[in-house]
Design an enzyme around this catalytic site. Sequence first.
Site, PDB file in Angstrom:
ATOM      1  N   GLN A 162      -5.780   5.115   6.174  1.00 55.93           N
ATOM      2  CA  GLN A 162      -6.465   5.347   4.908  1.00 55.93           C
ATOM      3  C   GLN A 162      -6.910   6.802   4.822  1.00 55.93           C
ATOM      4  O   GLN A 162      -7.520   7.343   5.742  1.00 55.93           O
ATOM      5  CB  GLN A 162      -7.669   4.395   4.784  1.00 55.93           C
ATOM      6  CG  GLN A 162      -8.400   4.479   3.450  1.00 55.93           C
ATOM      7  CD  GLN A 162      -7.568   4.016   2.251  1.00 55.93           C
ATOM      8  OE1 GLN A 162      -6.665   3.174   2.388  1.00 55.93           O
ATOM      9  NE2 GLN A 162      -7.860   4.545   1.089  1.00 55.93           N
ATOM     10  N   ASP A 170       3.179   3.677   3.604  1.00 57.87           N
ATOM     11  CA  ASP A 170       2.877   4.591   2.500  1.00 57.87           C
ATOM     12  C   ASP A 170       4.061   5.509   2.163  1.00 57.87           C
ATOM     13  O   ASP A 170       4.013   6.208   1.147  1.00 57.87           O
ATOM     14  CB  ASP A 170       1.704   5.507   2.887  1.00 57.87           C
ATOM     15  CG  ASP A 170       0.341   4.936   2.529  1.00 57.87           C
ATOM     16  OD1 ASP A 170       0.211   4.383   1.421  1.00 57.87           O
ATOM     17  OD2 ASP A 170      -0.587   5.050   3.347  1.00 57.87           O
ATOM     18  N   LYS A 218      -7.314  -4.295   0.140  1.00 60.55           N
ATOM     19  CA  LYS A 218      -5.956  -4.381   0.679  1.00 60.55           C
ATOM     20  C   LYS A 218      -5.865  -5.558   1.645  1.00 60.55           C
ATOM     21  O   LYS A 218      -4.918  -6.331   1.625  1.00 60.55           O
ATOM     22  CB  LYS A 218      -5.580  -3.068   1.397  1.00 60.55           C
ATOM     23  CG  LYS A 218      -5.383  -1.889   0.449  1.00 60.55           C
ATOM     24  CD  LYS A 218      -5.254  -0.549   1.181  1.00 60.55           C
ATOM     25  CE  LYS A 218      -5.131   0.596   0.163  1.00 60.55           C
ATOM     26  NZ  LYS A 218      -5.033   1.938   0.780  1.00 60.55           N
TER      27      LYS A 218
HETATM   28  N1  GUN Z   1      -6.214   7.007  -0.292  1.00 53.09           N
HETATM   29  C1  GUN Z   1      -6.096   6.942  -1.642  1.00 53.09           C
HETATM   30  N2  GUN Z   1      -4.893   6.429  -1.977  1.00 53.09           N
HETATM   31  C2  GUN Z   1      -4.243   6.162  -0.824  1.00 53.09           C
HETATM   32  C3  GUN Z   1      -2.950   5.619  -0.525  1.00 53.09           C
HETATM   33  O1  GUN Z   1      -2.144   5.270  -1.391  1.00 53.09           O
HETATM   34  N3  GUN Z   1      -2.657   5.504   0.797  1.00 53.09           N
HETATM   35  C4  GUN Z   1      -3.516   5.893   1.764  1.00 53.09           C
HETATM   36  N4  GUN Z   1      -3.132   5.756   3.019  1.00 53.09           N
HETATM   37  N5  GUN Z   1      -4.709   6.401   1.525  1.00 53.09           N
HETATM   38  C5  GUN Z   1      -5.065   6.543   0.234  1.00 53.09           C
END
Ligand code: GUN
Length: 277
Positions: free
Chosen positions: A93, A116, A49
């Site tokens: 995360q 998110d 990311k």
């Molecule tokens: N862990 C797995 N997928 C995601 C996501 O889309 N966002 C976040 N914050 N954590 C994750």
Amino acid sequence: MAVILDGKKLKEKILAQLKQKVEKLCAKPTLAVILAGDNPASKIYVNNKKKTAQNLGINSVVFEYPENVTEKEIIEKIDELNNNKSTTAILVQLPLPRGISAKNVIEKIAPEKDVDGFTPYNFGKLFSGEVPIVYPCTPKGILLLLDEYTIEIEGKHVVIVGRSNIVGRPLSQMMLNRNATVTVCHSRTKNLAEITKTADILVSAAGKNIIEEKMLKSGCVVVDVGIFKDENGKTRGDVDFENVSKIASYISPVPGGVGAMTIASLMLNTVELFEKQ
Ligand code: GUN
């Protein structure tokens, strides 16, 4: 043979367009990521990311915490980021270390920085059929991928396997908004195969390899959200790709399918939040 839903190719197209857009912005968006604990997959995702953001000209800062971090420490960091004007997007995360409540942490994120779309405000908007500030990344990526291949959703029976807050639940609402008939299956579902057999579009987000050719209708569209290493160390998804691709009309690969689209959506959301602030 099924057509491959090429998430990697679409991601590159989206990022190329986004890069041009970011160049024209009056300032740089800043994505802050909180990474707590030792989950190896999370470390890889967060690194990915960060690199993708930087390639686009988006600032990215990662705040790393050990496995024994407290909920209070994380919440204090969120408060600080909420109040910091130059931070325009916040991502925590998941999963968080044992003993830390994702709910308690996520609800502290300012909705206008919630990249998110997971805060109660944004989830509440989505679940009441209204428009959230941004949509959750993985479901958004799935819809972008289906739309790229002009796969019709309205009136179709969409079967989602998995009811997580990250994928299954928000996707169910987004599919309803697109006038699909939606069934959500999960670990306690009885006769899973009987239900999946009726799917026009099957989305598997179960996190284990459970989707076999005999569970599906010929010509269905198959979207695989799963990603893990098998016993030989090979990256694979929930779906028996080799056999299912012989009967499906479209199928997303792992890797290079939904995972790539999640990153593309995160970058889109980061820019959308910046533009809305
Ligand atoms: N862990 C797995 N997928 C995601 C996501 O889309 N966002 C976040 N914050 N954590 C994750």
